[in-house]
Design an enzyme around this catalytic site. Structure first.
Site, PDB file in Angstrom:
ATOM      1  N   HIS A 112       0.910  -1.189   0.038  1.00 56.29           N
ATOM      2  CA  HIS A 112       0.019   0.021   0.041  1.00 56.29           C
ATOM      3  C   HIS A 112       0.943   1.330  -0.066  1.00 56.29           C
ATOM      4  CE1 HIS A 112      -3.246  -2.851   1.066  1.00 56.29           C
ATOM      5  NE2 HIS A 112      -3.835  -1.946   0.094  1.00 56.29           N
ATOM      6  N   GLU A 354     -11.040 -11.082  -3.417  1.00 55.28           N
ATOM      7  CA  GLU A 354      -9.579 -10.806  -3.189  1.00 55.28           C
ATOM      8  C   GLU A 354      -9.196 -12.170  -2.161  1.00 55.28           C
ATOM      9  OE1 GLU A 354      -8.391  -7.187  -1.599  1.00 55.28           O
ATOM     10  OE2 GLU A 354     -10.339  -7.081  -0.302  1.00 55.28           O
ATOM     11  N   ASP A 378      -4.331  -8.559  -3.368  1.00 51.58           N
ATOM     12  CA  ASP A 378      -4.580  -9.528  -2.282  1.00 51.58           C
ATOM     13  C   ASP A 378      -4.675 -10.950  -2.867  1.00 51.58           C
ATOM     14  OD1 ASP A 378      -4.134  -8.197   0.228  1.00 51.58           O
ATOM     15  OD2 ASP A 378      -5.970  -6.977  -0.368  1.00 51.58           O
ATOM     16  N   CYS A 425      -9.677  -4.555 -10.203  1.00 51.30           N
ATOM     17  CA  CYS A 425      -9.034  -3.516  -9.794  1.00 51.30           C
ATOM     18  C   CYS A 425      -7.822  -3.596  -9.216  1.00 51.30           C
ATOM     19  CB  CYS A 425     -10.290  -2.647  -8.650  1.00 51.30           C
ATOM     20  SG  CYS A 425     -10.426  -3.718  -7.251  1.00 51.30           S
TER      21      CYS A 425
HETATM   22  C1  PEP Z   1      -6.834  -5.679  -4.239  1.00 51.72           C
HETATM   23  O1  PEP Z   1      -6.327  -6.251  -3.146  1.00 51.72           O
HETATM   24  O2  PEP Z   1      -6.345  -5.859  -5.399  1.00 51.72           O
HETATM   25  C2  PEP Z   1      -6.969  -4.220  -4.166  1.00 51.72           C
HETATM   26  C3  PEP Z   1      -7.272  -3.647  -5.082  1.00 51.72           C
HETATM   27  O3  PEP Z   1      -7.026  -3.546  -2.923  1.00 51.72           O
HETATM   28  P1  PEP Z   1      -5.663  -3.293  -1.919  1.00 51.72           P
HETATM   29  O4  PEP Z   1      -4.644  -3.111  -3.119  1.00 51.72           O
HETATM   30  O5  PEP Z   1      -6.092  -1.821  -1.671  1.00 51.72           O
HETATM   31  O6  PEP Z   1      -5.670  -4.055  -0.903  1.00 51.72           O
HETATM   32 MG    MG Z   2      -7.085  -5.816  -1.514  1.00 46.27          MG
END
Ligand code: PEP
Ligand code: MG
Length: 520
Positions: A112, A354, A378, A425
């Protein structure tokens, strides 16, 4: 720690408090004045400037003494941060007018912290192992976030090369930006919707300009992480309402609080989990803290009266979590009706796929939600058992792992059978090497880091779904990620024989995976 324990600072301050009976802040300042005086008499400029290190420590103690224990990094001049680790909370609090980039010993490209660096448009290189040992205060640095290279004290040739590279990059970007608002339609007429991932409200203003057709993932946790108390319902509502209004009539998919894992703040999560990625994160944290969750859900519902707002739930691993959240939503809707506050009664509720367990029961979940989005960041972490933030296993983090490709293929088939919209995403959606595979598999909605949108749209306009389907047939028979990666890379080289605008991105991205990050 050494400065903190130094006699001239520690013992002398305690002595002043005892003998002069003055308060601790005053005593500390007197000790520092004395140290400053001594340093000013030193002729060697390098050593005399070390007083700044003492000053930093003194400022920190002072902040604690006066109860201002905000842990924001204080930066006085334009700098590049070199740190062992930088948490998402540290990163969200960076002053981007002063910080020009950062380098960390730990971390990985889909952590992140890295995602935030992209949102803040800061060049960053992570997982460099010993950068903090090798780089000294005052060194001149070049941070090449594309290739993961850091040059310490570059020579004139390097500086000229990178200045030129930066110019070229900006030229390329403004060229591609001109066609950002054209739709992404493949050469054989398939339209792909390209949306943005956004982390901060400030980012949202430029989204239409870069051609985003909505926000496919609005990450809400940084609003909680960049402060020491909880945001109020009104603050959240104003934030979401602004985003909904700016993007209207396009959809804004607001993901509920995904705190925990690598994103935490001691004020909210006090447990010392040994394995936070598998712990009290996201929906688990929210259902355990319904007062925090309800405040956010209410703010989202209130904002839904001002645009096309949808709700997305993170880290769902069983149906129970969906049902519990939906019943909380019903409670809040009734509350809003009683209070005569408007909201969208047909607001859509979807989930991020995820966690592998939810992928396996996606047909069950399909009966209870309005849409799905694949969160590959994830999903890869949990499927391949690789911590996104751990540099030791970063080389194993592989979107082209056959298990991931198979999962995505199955998800597309089941979502289709159940007539439920499916998008993606995770960072894969904005990776030029992954996009042809995702389109070939059948995905028609991608949500990505906004900087990549114009490039990915241009790439999609040069792909043919018919051709990609043939590639997918071959890929599905391959045994290893390396075979898949090499195959795609070669196909892309055939499609783009010259390294043009898009090509440059292919090669850069392609080099990033598969190979253990070398220490530069
Ligand atoms: C993911 O896990 O792909 C996602 C889009 O969420 P984050 O990266 O915020 O965990
Ligand atoms: Mg995620």
């Amino acid at each position: 720690m050494m400065i903190l324990n130094d006699n001239m600072l520690y013992d002398a301050t305690i002595k002043r408090i005892k003998e002069k009976e003055i308060n601790a802040e005053w005593a500390l300042m007197e000790s520092f004045e004395e140290i400053k005086n001594l340093f000013s008499q030193i002729e060697d400029k390098y050593i005399s400037e070390r007083v700044k290190d003492v000053e930093n420590v003194v400022q920190r103690i002072m902040r604690n003494l006066v109860g201002d224990n905000k842990d924001d990094l204080e930066i006085n001049e334009k700098s590049i941060i070199v740190a062992q680790e930088l948490s998402p909370a540290d990163t969200a609090g960076l002053d981007t007018k002063k910080v020009m980039g950062f380098i960390t010993d730990g971390g990985g490209t889909t952590s992140h912290t890295a995602i935030l660096a992209r949102a803040l448009e800061l060049p960053a290189v992570m997982g460099l192992c010993s950068a903090t040992k090798k780089i000294e205060d005052g060194n001149i640095l070049i941070v090449d976030g594309d290739s993961g290279k850091v040059i310490v004290n570059p020579d004139d040739e390097d500086i000229i090369y990178y200045q030129e590279k930066k110019r070229q990059r900006e030229k390329l970007r403004s060229f591609i930006l001109k066609e950002a608002n054209k739709p992404a339609i493949t050469t054989d007429g398939h339209r792909v919707r390209v949306m943005a991932n956004a982390e901060l409200v400030e980012e949202v203003y430029i989204l239409k300009e870069v051609g985003a057709e909505g926000i496919g993932l609005y990450r809400t946790e940084f609003q909680y992480l960049s402060r020491s108390n909880l945001p109020t319902e009104e603050e959240l509502f104003q934030d979401y309402r602004k985003v909904a209004e700016i993007m209207s009539p396009h959809p804004v998919i607001i993901r509920t609080l995904d705190i925990g894992g690598d994103k935490f703040k001691d004020e909210f999560i006090k447990t010392n989990e040994t394995n936070p990625a598998l712990g009290l994160r996201a929906i688990r944290f929210c259902l355990k803290n319904p007062h925090i969750f309800k405040t956010q859900l209410k703010a989202i519902l209130m904002a839904s009266a001002y645009g096309n707002v949808q709700i997305m739930l993170p880290m769902i691993s069983s149906l129970d979590e969906v049902l519990k959240t939906k019943s909380l939503l019903e409670e809040i809707k009734e509350e809003l009706e009683r209070e005569n506050i408007s909201y969208d009664p047909k607001i859509k509720v979807g989930i991020i796929l995820e966690v592998p367990s939810s992928v396996m029961i996606v047909d069950i979940l399909a009966k209870h939600v309005d849409f799905f989005s694949i969160g590959t960041n994830d999903l890869i972490q949990y499927t391949l058992a690789i911590d996104r933030t751990n540099k030791e296993v970063a080389y194993l983090y592989e979107p082209f792992h056959p298990s991931i490709i198979r999962m995505i293929k199955n998800l597309i088939e089941i979502a289709d059978e159940n007539n439920i919209p499916l998008s993606i995403c995770g960072e894969m959606a904005g990776d030029p090497l992954c996009v042809p595979v995702l389109i070939g598999l059948g995905l028609r909605q991608l949500s990505m880091n906004s900087r990549m949108i114009p490039f990915i749209k241009k790439l999609i306009r040069s792909l043919s779904v018919e051709e990609l389907k043939k590639d997918i047939e071959k890929i599905m028979k391959m045994d290893t990620s390396k075979q898949i990666r090499d195959y795609i890379l070669n196909r892309m080289k055939e499609l783009f024989p010259e390294i043009d605008a898009i090509g440059e991105y292919f090669y850069i991205q392609a080099d990033r995976y598969g190979e253990k990050r070398k220490e530069q």
